[in-house]
Structures are given as structure tokens and as C-alpha cells.
Design an enzyme around this catalytic site. Structure first.
Site, short mmCIF file in Angstrom:
data_model
loop_
_atom_site.label_atom_id
_atom_site.label_comp_id
_atom_site.label_asym_id
_atom_site.label_seq_id
_atom_site.Cartn_x
_atom_site.Cartn_y
_atom_site.Cartn_z
CB THR A 78 -13.78 -10.49 6.25
OG1 THR A 78 -15.03 -10.61 6.93
CG2 THR A 78 -14.03 -9.91 4.87
CE1 TYR A 99 -27.55 -8.47 -1.43
CE2 TYR A 99 -29.24 -10.13 -1.03
CZ TYR A 99 -28.67 -9.17 -1.85
OH TYR A 99 -29.22 -8.90 -3.07
CE1 TYR A 138 -15.94 -7.73 12.31
CE2 TYR A 138 -15.93 -9.65 10.87
CZ TYR A 138 -15.52 -8.36 11.15
OH TYR A 138 -14.69 -7.71 10.27
NE ARG A 145 -15.01 -6.16 5.46
CZ ARG A 145 -14.37 -6.34 4.30
NH1 ARG A 145 -15.00 -6.89 3.28
NH2 ARG A 145 -13.12 -5.97 4.15
CE LYS A 157 -12.65 -8.06 13.54
NZ LYS A 157 -12.28 -8.87 12.35
CB ILE A 159 -10.04 -9.54 15.91
CG1 ILE A 159 -10.42 -10.35 17.16
CG2 ILE A 159 -9.92 -10.47 14.70
CD1 ILE A 159 -11.75 -11.07 17.07
#
Length: 290
Positions: free
Chosen positions: A43, A106, A132, A137, A160, A202
Site C-alpha cells: 500500500t 471490500y 497481511y 483498510r 504482517k 514491515i
């Protein structure tokens, strides 16, 4: 397998296009500064606004520039499983060391849907996969139990974790095993994350202060938390200032102050405001970067 400070690498632009020369220079700089790996096209690499061709080009060029000196974990996530398969296979074909795969955003799949998604990607390539998990998000949160099921697959090797919940490290150690590679996805809590059993981060801030972030991580991994706390105190204002507005915009501004790259980002992101610039400047001065 992976540990230490791993910058979530920005993607430099010039006049709206990829700035490949600067990208290659950034890879060399991170190697020289002691970064322990790189994550291109996450991202922070502005993956949402890169074309598929640009996405693949950035990964290929970072792998070439790294030339085996430090590992490259290629951003390869999608909320479309077919597209995710294509991305992980491309990363494998150009020589990436692993892939970072975000939970499908989403669509809001169930925990069973996430298991099916990651299993399909696992079966499609031979690279290690780092999950991740970033509920803020993606709107979905992979539970420790689900992660434990996925950890049974031989090439799903780590996470992550950007939940901000430090207790997750202990819960995931219980569900995934002590050897499961847990990397923080939140700079501000990386100290506590490693104290609970994490092995690195990260990091967005590592785009700006890679040497400090690397030395901070090395102190935690050596068990020297007194020294690590000194680094934390030095870096904390920068962690906070970079994220006042979208982190990539903050990081690119700070990098422009160091002469590393232009601060250009792609819409819908914008360069940071004047007030935030002043706060980042103060934080950089506190960290003795300027």
C-alpha cells in the site's frame, strides 16, 4: 525466515510516471543503510493506483536492483483470487523471495473464504507467503484460529500484523507456532510487538530513517530493550508525524527533504499540508535526520 527492518518501499514518480532511476537508487541506499529486506508495491508503494504493468515492472526492477543482497517480499495481494494468482506467479517468475498477500478487501469474505483464498494462492506458486492482516483498510480481520489453519500449509510462513493489538502476537504464537514469522505492520508499536515474540517490522518510517529503524530492530532481536527504548524515543515523533495524513504522502515529503525522491503521489492522494510538513520537519530534527 525474514526479520528486522523491512521498508514498505515507496514508488517514486516523476511527472506522473514511474521514476525507475530513483527507485534503483533507493534500493542501493537501503542496502547501504542496513535494511533487512524490501517490500515493493505494498500500500505504501501506492499499489491501488499502479497499473498491472507498472506493478509488475516495479517488482521486477527492485528484484534486479537488490541482486540477492537483501530479500524482496513482493506485494501481490488482491481481492480477486484469480488476479492474486497472476500476481504471485509473476513475482515468482522474476525472482522475488516471497510475496505479501493482503486479506481480500471490500468483498468481506468469511473466515472460511479467506482460507480458500490463501489456499488457492498457496497452490498456485512455490514462494513463501506472508499474510497481511490490516482490518483498518480491508474491513475484515483474520482471526488467530484462521491463521493457525493457514499456517499448516508449508509455504504460508508468516504475517504482517497491522491490527495494532500487541496481544495478537502471543495469540498467533499459540495458534501458528513459535516459528511462524510475525512482522509488525505498525511502526509505533513495534517495540512491544517484538517483546511479545515478533521478529521485525514491515515499516513505513524505514523509508525515511532506515539506519535508525534497522538498529532499533537489531537491538530488540538481541534482547537489548533498554537500547531499543532509546531508539523508540528518538523515532516516535516521526512515526506519529508521518501518519498525520496518509503515510505514503508523509514519507515521500520526508524523503524529499533528504534529497531521496520527489514527494509526488497519485490521486486520490495529495501532498501533505503545510502544518503537517512543519511537524514532520520537527520530528526529523528530533531524530537527527536534518
Amino acid at each position: 525466515m525474514f526479520k528486522g527492518s523491512i521498508p514498505a518501499l515507496v514508488t517514486p514518480f516523476k511527472n506522473g510516471e514511474l521514476d525507475m532511476e530513483t527507485l534503483k537508487k533507493l534500493v542501493d541506499w537501503h542496502v547501504d543503510q542496513g535494511s533487512h529486506g524490501l517490500v515493493p508495491v505494498g500500500t505504501t508503494g501506492e499499489s491501488p493506483t499502479l497499473s498491472h504493468e507498472e506493478h509488475e515492472t516495479v517488482i521486477e526492477e527492485v528484484v534486479k536492483a537488490a541482486a540477492g543482497r537483501i530479500p524482496v517480499i513482493a506485494g501481490a495481494g488482491s481481492n480477486n483470487t484469480r488476479e492474486g494468482i497472476r500476481l504471485v506467479q509473476h513475482a515468482e517468475s522474476v525472482g522475488a523471495d516471497a510475496v505479501l498477500v493482503v486479506t481480500p478487501y471490500y468483498n468481506k469474505p468469511t473466515q472460511a473464504g479467506m482460507i480458500a483464498h490463501f489456499t488457492a494462492l498457496h497452490e498456485a506458486c512455490a514462494l513463501p507467503i506472508v499474510i497481511y492482516n490490516i482490518p483498518g483498510r480491508s474491513v475484515i480481520d483474520m482471526s488467530p484460529a484462521t491463521m493457525g489453519e493457514l499456517a499448516k500449509l508449508p509455504r504460508i510462513i508468516g504475517v504482517k500484523d497491522a491490527t495494532g493489538d500487541i496481544s495478537r502476537v502471543s495469540k498467533q504464537r499459540a495458534s501458528c507456532g513459535a516459528d511462524f514469522c510475525q512482522l509488525s505492520g505498525e511502526d509505533a508499536t513495534a517495540l512491544g510487538f517484538n517483546a511479545h515474540g515478533g521478529v521485525g517490522a514491515i515499516s513505513v518510517t524505514a523509508n525515511v530513517a532506515p539506519k535508525l529503524c534497522s538498529e532499533f530492530q537489531e537491538a530488540t532481536l538481541a534482547g537489548d530493550y533498554a537500547k531499543a527504548l532509546e531508539y523508540q524515543d528518538k523515532l516516535m515523533p516521526l512515526h506519529e508525524a508521518i501518519f498525520i495524513e496518509p503515510g505514503v504522502s508523509g514519507a515521500k515529503y520526508a524523503m524529499s527533504r533528504l534529497g531521496l525522491c520527489d514527494e509526488e503521489v497519485r490521486l486520490p492522494l495529495l501532498p501533505i499540508s503545510g502544518e503537517t510538513r512543519a511537524k514532520i520537519d520537527m520530528a526529523m530534527a528530533h531524530a537527527e535526520l536534518i
